[in-house]
Design an enzyme around this catalytic site. Structure first.
Site, PDB file in Angstrom:
ATOM      1  N   HIS A  33       0.831  -1.207   0.000  1.00 46.22           N
ATOM      2  CA  HIS A  33       0.000   0.000   0.000  1.00 46.22           C
ATOM      3  C   HIS A  33       0.863   1.255   0.000  1.00 46.22           C
ATOM      4  CE1 HIS A  33       0.306  -0.374   4.500  1.00 46.22           C
ATOM      5  NE2 HIS A  33       0.246   0.940   4.461  1.00 46.22           N
ATOM      6  N   ASP A  62       0.168  -7.478   0.652  1.00 38.18           N
ATOM      7  CA  ASP A  62       0.605  -6.123   0.993  1.00 38.18           C
ATOM      8  C   ASP A  62       2.126  -6.058   0.996  1.00 38.18           C
ATOM      9  OD1 ASP A  62       0.629  -3.479   1.638  1.00 38.18           O
ATOM     10  OD2 ASP A  62      -0.206  -3.700   3.650  1.00 38.18           O
ATOM     11  N   SER A 143       4.210   1.708   8.427  1.00 39.64           N
ATOM     12  CA  SER A 143       3.860   0.807   7.321  1.00 39.64           C
ATOM     13  C   SER A 143       5.078   0.459   6.487  1.00 39.64           C
ATOM     14  CB  SER A 143       2.819   1.457   6.415  1.00 39.64           C
ATOM     15  OG  SER A 143       1.554   1.440   7.009  1.00 39.64           O
TER      16      SER A 143
END
Length: 188
Positions: A33, A62, A143
């Site tokens: 992402h 992901d 992230s």
């Protein structure tokens, strides 16, 4: 860029997970992402480009991969944010009950335990499958960061429910799937 270090692209900050190699070329893996957002990545906000996206997979998975284009040969280590680093020599899948650490550019290094594997997580953009869930605290900007146990790479940080008390959870993409998808390996 070290594992857990900040990366910037498309106006967003994420974190790198692990430096990897294939045929002498150097790359880092991060969250898909994040790599969906931008093709070009820098090590500082507004800084010169250090790497270019070569692949991205999100949702369903992901993970993404960025090839270093600045000629650097970064160490295959994770930043422990205390002046030292952790060598990474292998990759494996996390198991329930395993102690785990997370390194990311927002909450730095946090510790926890793996509470579940093969989890489906429903993000707004669609589900991701076969994820690991841990109790490590994390927040936005982490992230793409590193989930690891000693010298073993375990996961790429995907998302979290924050750091509130015992309810904190950090979701990771098992790194082995990204390594096999791109034919890359971790290195010392």
């Amino acid at each position: 860029v070290l594992g857990g270090g900040a990366i910037y692209g498309g106006g967003s900050r994420c974190s790198a997970a692990f430096n990897v190699t294939k045929g002498g070329a150097r790359y880092f893996v991060t969250a898909g992402h994040c790599t969906n957002i931008s093709a070009n990545w820098s090590a500082s906000s507004g800084g010169s480009v250090v790497g270019v996206r070569e692949g991205t997979s999100f949702p369903t998975n992901d993970y993404g991969i960025v090839r270093y284009t600045d000629g650097s040969s970064p160490a295959g280590t994770v930043d422990l944010y205390n002046g030292s680093t952790q060598d990474i020599s292998s990759a494996a899948n996390a198991v329930v009950g395993q102690a785990i650490k997370k390194s990311g550019s927002t909450t730095k290094v946090t510790s926890g335990t793996v509470t579940a594997v093969n989890v489906t997580v429903n993000y707004g953009d669609g589900p991701v499958y076969n994820m690991g869930r841990t109790t490590a605290c994390s927040a936005g900007g982490d992230s793409g960061g590193a989930h690891f146990a000693g010298s073993v790479a375990l996961g790429i940080h995907s998302g979290s429910s924050g750091c509130s008390g015992t309810a904190g959870s950090a979701i990771h993409q098992p790194v082995t799937k990204a390594l096999s998808a791109y034919g890359v390996t971790v290195y010392l």
